[in-house]
Design a protein around this motif. Structure first.
Motif, mmCIF file in Angstrom:
data_model
loop_
_atom_site.group_PDB
_atom_site.id
_atom_site.type_symbol
_atom_site.label_atom_id
_atom_site.label_comp_id
_atom_site.label_asym_id
_atom_site.label_seq_id
_atom_site.Cartn_x
_atom_site.Cartn_y
_atom_site.Cartn_z
ATOM 1 N N SER A 1 61.179 27.754 -9.413
ATOM 2 C CA SER A 1 62.108 26.814 -10.031
ATOM 3 C C SER A 1 62.971 26.127 -8.976
ATOM 4 O O SER A 1 63.130 24.902 -8.987
ATOM 5 C CB SER A 1 63.003 27.544 -11.039
ATOM 6 N N CYS B 1 62.859 21.834 -7.370
ATOM 7 C CA CYS B 1 63.988 20.926 -7.542
ATOM 8 C C CYS B 1 64.126 19.999 -6.338
ATOM 9 O O CYS B 1 63.584 20.252 -5.256
ATOM 10 C CB CYS B 1 65.283 21.722 -7.748
ATOM 11 N N HIS C 1 57.672 17.018 -16.278
ATOM 12 C CA HIS C 1 58.003 17.163 -17.696
ATOM 13 C C HIS C 1 56.725 17.516 -18.446
ATOM 14 O O HIS C 1 55.803 16.713 -18.549
ATOM 15 C CB HIS C 1 58.636 15.881 -18.232
ATOM 16 N N TYR D 1 64.417 28.196 -26.729
ATOM 17 C CA TYR D 1 65.431 28.617 -25.763
ATOM 18 C C TYR D 1 66.600 29.310 -26.473
ATOM 19 O O TYR D 1 67.045 30.388 -26.073
ATOM 20 C CB TYR D 1 65.970 27.403 -24.990
ATOM 21 N N PRO E 1 70.659 25.894 -21.835
ATOM 22 C CA PRO E 1 70.586 25.056 -20.631
ATOM 23 C C PRO E 1 71.935 24.410 -20.338
ATOM 24 O O PRO E 1 72.610 23.910 -21.242
ATOM 25 C CB PRO E 1 69.537 23.998 -20.996
ATOM 26 N N CYS F 1 72.192 22.177 -17.624
ATOM 27 C CA CYS F 1 71.969 20.941 -16.890
ATOM 28 C C CYS F 1 71.611 19.822 -17.864
ATOM 29 O O CYS F 1 71.396 20.055 -19.056
ATOM 30 C CB CYS F 1 70.855 21.113 -15.852
ATOM 31 N N GLU G 1 68.947 17.963 -17.788
ATOM 32 C CA GLU G 1 67.508 17.714 -17.852
ATOM 33 C C GLU G 1 66.963 17.953 -19.264
ATOM 34 O O GLU G 1 67.513 18.728 -20.041
ATOM 35 C CB GLU G 1 66.767 18.623 -16.865
ATOM 36 N N PRO H 1 64.460 19.534 -22.023
ATOM 37 C CA PRO H 1 64.034 20.947 -22.089
ATOM 38 C C PRO H 1 62.647 21.211 -21.528
ATOM 39 O O PRO H 1 62.343 22.351 -21.174
ATOM 40 C CB PRO H 1 64.102 21.278 -23.585
ATOM 41 N N TYR I 1 61.436 20.120 -18.733
ATOM 42 C CA TYR I 1 61.456 20.003 -17.271
ATOM 43 C C TYR I 1 61.035 21.342 -16.670
ATOM 44 O O TYR I 1 61.625 22.381 -16.982
ATOM 45 C CB TYR I 1 62.864 19.621 -16.826
ATOM 46 N N LEU J 1 63.522 23.939 -15.292
ATOM 47 C CA LEU J 1 64.345 24.506 -16.364
ATOM 48 C C LEU J 1 63.542 25.519 -17.171
ATOM 49 O O LEU J 1 64.041 26.606 -17.503
ATOM 50 C CB LEU J 1 64.853 23.386 -17.273
ATOM 51 N N GLU K 1 63.360 28.663 -15.215
ATOM 52 C CA GLU K 1 64.637 29.380 -15.255
ATOM 53 C C GLU K 1 64.739 30.179 -16.551
ATOM 54 O O GLU K 1 65.206 31.325 -16.557
ATOM 55 C CB GLU K 1 65.790 28.383 -15.152
#
Length: 215
Positions: free
Chosen positions: A10, A14, A73, A96, A103, A105, A107, A109, A111, A114, A117
């Motif tokens: 992850s 980035c 994505h 999630y 989340p 951030c 971004e 979902p 991504y 993410l 993570e």
């Protein structure tokens, strides 16, 4: 062990920042426990270690932001710009939340960093199951990165290696222009693009593959 590898992949997927470059020694130390993973990631680690920050950032943008085939994505590779992608992201966000993952951030979902993570915070068995669901898309991205001789391919290859399921070929969706979608469906009541507008309110299982006709 998979959880720590999810976190490493992850971070490496980035946009390169000074903090990431400063952490490369720590990443190498963690990878010593999994030599196969270390060998897969070594080409990228060597590039990050030997490059200057501006060039690394420009290379990242060229690889992921300007090459749709390498998009990070997940649902873009399944639905393209079809409105079904919006519902798929709503479903993933619900997944999630059901696991207590919020989340922080901006971004979308789907991504990949993410998503990884999220997997890093799941129980091992559940994380493996969800990785197996998404591996067909991840394997597709890995193949496109290999075709471009990108060292980032090793990150996606590692995820495929960790998956309990072998990836199957992915049908690439047709690219649909957002102006066409706006003309056809119109914006949402809040003015949002149809891409991000849920098609139906019901919560459905997350599917990382296109729906079959008649399904």
């Amino acid at each position: 062990m998979n959880q720590s590898l999810f976190k490493i992949v992850s971070a490496l997927l980035c946009y390169p920042e000074p903090e990431l470059l400063a952490a490369l020694d720590d990443i190498r130390s963690e990878l010593q426990a999994t030599p196969t993973a270390g060998s897969m990631l070594e080409p990228l680690l060597a590039q990050l270690e030997g490059g200057d920050l501006i060039s690394l950032q420009e290379g990242y943008v060229q690889t992921f932001d300007r090459s749709p085939a390498h998009s990070l994505h997940l649902f873009e590779h399944i639905h393209g710009e079809d409105r079904a992608r919006g519902q798929a992201m709503v479903d993933l966000l619900e997944e999630y939340k059901e696991h207590g993952f919020e989340p922080v951030c901006a971004e979308l979902p789907d991504y990949v960093p993410l998503f990884l993570e999220f997997l890093s915070q799941c129980e091992t068995e559940e994380g493996s199951r969800l990785l197996g669901d998404a591996v067909h898309v991840l394997g597709h991205i890995a193949g496109k990165l290999r075709e471009s001789s990108s060292p980032y391919a090793g990150l996606l290859d590692l995820l495929v290696w960790l998956s309990p399921v072998a990836p199957e070929p992915l049908s690439v969706p047709p690219i649909r222009d957002m102006d066409e979608l706006l003309e056809t469906f119109g914006p949402g009541a809040d003015g949002s693009e149809p891409l991000l507008k849920p098609a139906i309110p019901a919560i459905a299982p997350v599917n990382f593959y296109p729906s079959r006709p008649g399904a």
